[in-house]
Write a protein that holds these residues in place. Structure first.
Motif: not given
Length: 135
Positions: A23-25, A63, A65-66, A74, A91, A93
């Motif tokens: 996860d980038e966050d 995670s 994103y789109m 990914c 996600s 989304q």
């Protein structure tokens, strides 16, 4: 947590079920690490730039994103980094109430999807449903 008489912390860690989180966050990675560690799993948080994480996990949580666009790329990268390892995609989304193993999961090639924002119980149920209770 596993308790083996005379076992070192490293040996105990190796005996635990291992989960890699992509996860980038930072805050989300930290929250997931906290929830899963408290549940008794070994957790290795990574960013997607570290998709060659040296761990051999029992499960990967990623995670995306789109999911309909960049998500497939990914997921493909993660699958190449961890061949044969079950994946959970999460996600913002995905809508709440989405069938965890339904069409979205099948189109991404993952075992399960989870909507963000995350719910502690839902995450633990998903993990336990795929790799079982921590040892």
């Amino acid at each position: 947590m596993l308790k083996l008489p005379g076992a070192t912390p490293a040996e105990i860690s190796l005996a635990m079920k291992q989960i890699v989180i992509y996860d980038e966050d930072y805050l989300t990675r930290t929250l997931l690490q906290e929830w899963l560690s408290e549940a008794g799993y070994g957790v290795h948080p990574c960013t997607l730039r570290e998709a060659r994480c040296k761990q051999t996990p029992d499960l990967v949580i990623v995670s995306v994103y789109m999911p309909k666009h960049a998500g497939a790329q990914c997921i493909g990268d993660i699958k190449r980094a961890h061949p044969g390892t079950p994946l959970i995609a999460m996600s913002g989304q995905f809508r709440s109430g989405l069938s965890a193993g339904g069409a979205a999961a099948q189109s991404l090639g993952v075992q399960q999807v989870i909507a963000k924002p995350l719910v502690h119980r839902d995450l633990l149920e998903a993990v336990q449903g795929i790799i079982g209770m921590p040892t």
